[in-house]
Design an enzyme around this catalytic site. Sequence first.
Site, PDB file in Angstrom:
ATOM      1  N   GLU A   9      54.454  12.560  12.080  1.00 43.53           N
ATOM      2  CA  GLU A   9      55.405  13.678  11.949  1.00 43.53           C
ATOM      3  C   GLU A   9      54.459  14.499  11.254  1.00 43.53           C
ATOM      4  OE1 GLU A   9      58.956  12.906   9.681  1.00 43.53           O
ATOM      5  OE2 GLU A   9      60.018  14.569  10.634  1.00 43.53           O
TER       6      GLU A   9
ATOM      7  N   HIS B  78      58.164   5.713  10.119  1.00 44.51           N
ATOM      8  CA  HIS B  78      58.058   7.042  10.575  1.00 44.51           C
ATOM      9  C   HIS B  78      56.539   7.278  10.413  1.00 44.51           C
ATOM     10  CE1 HIS B  78      62.185   7.902   9.396  1.00 44.51           C
ATOM     11  NE2 HIS B  78      62.235   9.426   9.621  1.00 44.51           N
TER      12      HIS B  78
ATOM     13  N   TRP C  41      61.184  22.129   4.456  1.00 41.23           N
ATOM     14  CA  TRP C  41      61.516  20.701   3.864  1.00 41.23           C
ATOM     15  C   TRP C  41      62.141  21.009   2.310  1.00 41.23           C
ATOM     16  CZ3 TRP C  41      61.391  15.781   5.069  1.00 41.23           C
ATOM     17  CH2 TRP C  41      60.951  15.484   6.304  1.00 41.23           C
TER      18      TRP C  41
ATOM     19  N   ASP D 275      68.048  12.045  14.513  1.00 42.81           N
ATOM     20  CA  ASP D 275      67.462  12.037  13.162  1.00 42.81           C
ATOM     21  C   ASP D 275      68.379  12.621  12.324  1.00 42.81           C
ATOM     22  OD1 ASP D 275      65.278  11.751  11.423  1.00 42.81           O
ATOM     23  OD2 ASP D 275      64.137  13.489  11.768  1.00 42.81           O
TER      24      ASP D 275
ATOM     25  N   GLY E 258      60.917  10.329   4.354  1.00 47.21           N
ATOM     26  CA  GLY E 258      60.481  11.583   3.320  1.00 47.21           C
ATOM     27  C   GLY E 258      59.241  12.244   4.115  1.00 47.21           C
TER      28      GLY E 258
ATOM     29  N   HIS F  74      67.436   6.388  16.053  1.00 44.96           N
ATOM     30  CA  HIS F  74      66.716   7.004  14.700  1.00 44.96           C
ATOM     31  C   HIS F  74      67.747   7.995  14.222  1.00 44.96           C
ATOM     32  CE1 HIS F  74      62.894   8.659  12.710  1.00 44.96           C
ATOM     33  NE2 HIS F  74      63.796   9.246  12.260  1.00 44.96           N
TER      34      HIS F  74
ATOM     35  N   PHE G  53      65.697  21.206   2.994  1.00 44.62           N
ATOM     36  CA  PHE G  53      66.056  19.947   3.734  1.00 44.62           C
ATOM     37  C   PHE G  53      66.428  18.892   2.737  1.00 44.62           C
ATOM     38  CE2 PHE G  53      64.555  16.296   6.597  1.00 44.62           C
ATOM     39  CZ  PHE G  53      65.714  16.037   7.127  1.00 44.62           C
TER      40      PHE G  53
ATOM     41  N   HIS H  14      61.525   5.989  -0.297  1.00 46.37           N
ATOM     42  CA  HIS H  14      60.793   7.203  -0.108  1.00 46.37           C
ATOM     43  C   HIS H  14      59.377   7.017  -0.325  1.00 46.37           C
ATOM     44  CE1 HIS H  14      59.717  11.470  -0.412  1.00 46.37           C
ATOM     45  NE2 HIS H  14      60.781  11.775  -0.064  1.00 46.37           N
TER      46      HIS H  14
ATOM     47  N   HIS I 213      69.692   9.134   9.872  1.00 50.37           N
ATOM     48  CA  HIS I 213      69.456   8.845   8.499  1.00 50.37           C
ATOM     49  C   HIS I 213      71.123   8.946   8.349  1.00 50.37           C
ATOM     50  CE1 HIS I 213      65.094   9.039   8.222  1.00 50.37           C
ATOM     51  NE2 HIS I 213      65.392   9.863   9.216  1.00 50.37           N
TER      52      HIS I 213
ATOM     53  N   HIS J 233      59.524   9.136  15.306  1.00 51.25           N
ATOM     54  CA  HIS J 233      58.835  10.559  15.872  1.00 51.25           C
ATOM     55  C   HIS J 233      57.409  10.399  16.790  1.00 51.25           C
ATOM     56  CE1 HIS J 233      61.515  13.076  13.695  1.00 51.25           C
ATOM     57  NE2 HIS J 233      61.460  12.336  12.827  1.00 51.25           N
TER      58      HIS J 233
HETATM   59 ZN    ZN Z   1      63.689  10.391  10.562  1.00 47.17          ZN
END
Ligand code: ZN
Length: 519
Positions: free
Chosen positions: A365, A362, A210, A447, A332, A116, A213, A299, A118, A390
């Site tokens: 999370e 995902h 976020w 991640d 996302g 996992h 991020f 997304h 990105h 997650h």
């Molecule tokens: Zn992820």
Amino acid sequence: MLAGGPSPWSRALLLPLLLLVAVVMAFCSSDERLEEDRHILILRERALQLGGQMDLNEQEEAANARLMALKEKEFRQAVRTRQFPPSMHFFRARRLIEQSEVFHILRDMPKGAALHVHDFGMLTMDWLVHNVTYRRHLYFCMTPRGNMQFRFADPAPSSLPPAACSAWTLMEDFRKKVKNVTEFDARLLKTFTLVDDNPEVTYPNQDVVWARFKAIFFRIAGLVHFAPVFKEYIERSLGEFYQDNVFYLEIRARLFPVYELNGDTHDRHWAVRTYKEVAWRFAQRHPDFIGIKLIFSDHRAKNVSLITESVRVAMSLRAKFPRTVAGFDLVGREDSGHSLYHHRKALMLPAKHGFHLPYFFHAGETDWHGTWVDKNLLDALPLNSTRIGHGFTMSRHPAVRSDSWYKDIPIEVCPISNQVLRLVSDLRNHPVSSLMAIGQPMVISSDDPAIFGAKGLSYDFYEAFMGIGGQEADLRTLKKLIINSIKYSALTTAEKNAFYSRWKVRWAEFIAKLAKKPV
Ligand SMILES: [Zn+2]
Ligand SMILES: *[C@@H]1O[C@H](CO)[C@@H](O)[C@H](O)[C@H]1NC(C)=O
Ligand SMILES: *[C@@H]1O[C@H](CO)[C@@H](O)[C@H](O)[C@H]1NC(C)=O
Ligand SMILES: *[C@@H]1O[C@H](CO)[C@@H](O)[C@H](O)[C@H]1NC(C)=O
Ligand SMILES: *[C@@H]1O[C@H](CO)[C@@H](O)[C@H](O)[C@H]1NC(C)=O
């Protein structure tokens, strides 16, 4: 071997052990009863924990004794100094972790696969700042919020800057005017990660963290999607994980267009071919490197018609590159995106066409227990997710947990990500702790390590081993996590077996060294 048979991951030893223990118990005098009861409970819990039923050979037992002596020493020290890295924010814990002997062992340990990660959160950002932004023909503009946007171009970009961005400025010219370039570069680097001296104040809640991020991915997009940088970024990422003793990766990739200096762009097929070629070349030069697979991702905040289109794209990529494209995911923030259920029509499309598109969703999370967001975890299973990204909320969902167990669908646990993105602060309280205690199928991953100020996989292994697993988690737990990373990968059975045999050789070397380590 990995397919069938009484493999190293069998779960069948517990019952006979308990029966034996019960018989022994019956003959005990009442004085010894308390000690016995206590001992039996300890044994039962050890047998239940992740890897608890894993057999260790003599040398592995010796290595385990070394490892556990060091681990216990670090626990004692933490109690004394009141500084236990997993209970601290990673930005402050990092330096302490790097001093830990357990961490050094985990770094040396052949860790199998990272399942996992990105695409553009994998590589330490220093190279982007100190090499890529120094290249010729790099322009930037500034959004009203102070976000930089980059673009390589020659001749100078003819297109207008993105909406509301300032005019394009040549980086080379700009740097000439900067008073203190060292300081400028340090500030630039800081905008490429979330790392901060005072994270609780800088990121008071999940919304703020976020937003920052997401902004980082937006900021570096113009750098990493420039074709020469794109190729080198992949290669260097593999290098960084390989250095950290990771031999195979499954990368969630958005596959945005990649551009050339003259403005020409390449499509997703080109991007997939490039990933494939770079990984192949890397494997030629790096012994025991297995390769990569991509999980095409879009997304989750997009509408159903756009996701339907992306599912079609995923099907065509999977058909064209069956060995490189493993499947599809929605990425996302879950709290602000659409649910899996919302996208169900799009996600059921492949099955309707009789096409098998593996999913790697995902899900879970979130801290919003019981809400529609949390239902993603429920929907992941009926939608045939191969693994769950997650699964942070799984311990609160007994039916999902039980199905995931019987269907053998693992969660991909990313401890540092969960902490930095503020789902949990003290990693001893990570909800996966209770799942590790009962041996739930799981793997450890990182991640977006580069954005969290980590590197490779070892920091997350440290947090999982010391914080989430607690003091009793031992070499068996580690071995189980590693074997899981091979077992639950999207490789074919034959590829898994080949990977496992190569890993075993490295593992034996690691064990031999550890068993001799003075404590
Ligand atoms: Zn992820
Ligand atoms: C960037 O690194 C490459 C090697 O990968 C090197 O050839 C090049 O000179 C470096 N460029 C700058 C501007 O530092
Ligand atoms: C430039 O900034 C760096 C880092 O802040 C500092 O260490 C250095 O002394 C500065 N150099 C000059 C010439 O001011
Ligand atoms: C989906 O979103 C796209 C882009 O925002 C938009 O152009 C399109 O009209 C939307 N489709 C529907 C059905 O809402
Ligand atoms: C999930 O798998 C089942 C059984 O193979 C199949 O009937 C169903 O259509 C699949 N669902 C999706 C969304 O792929």
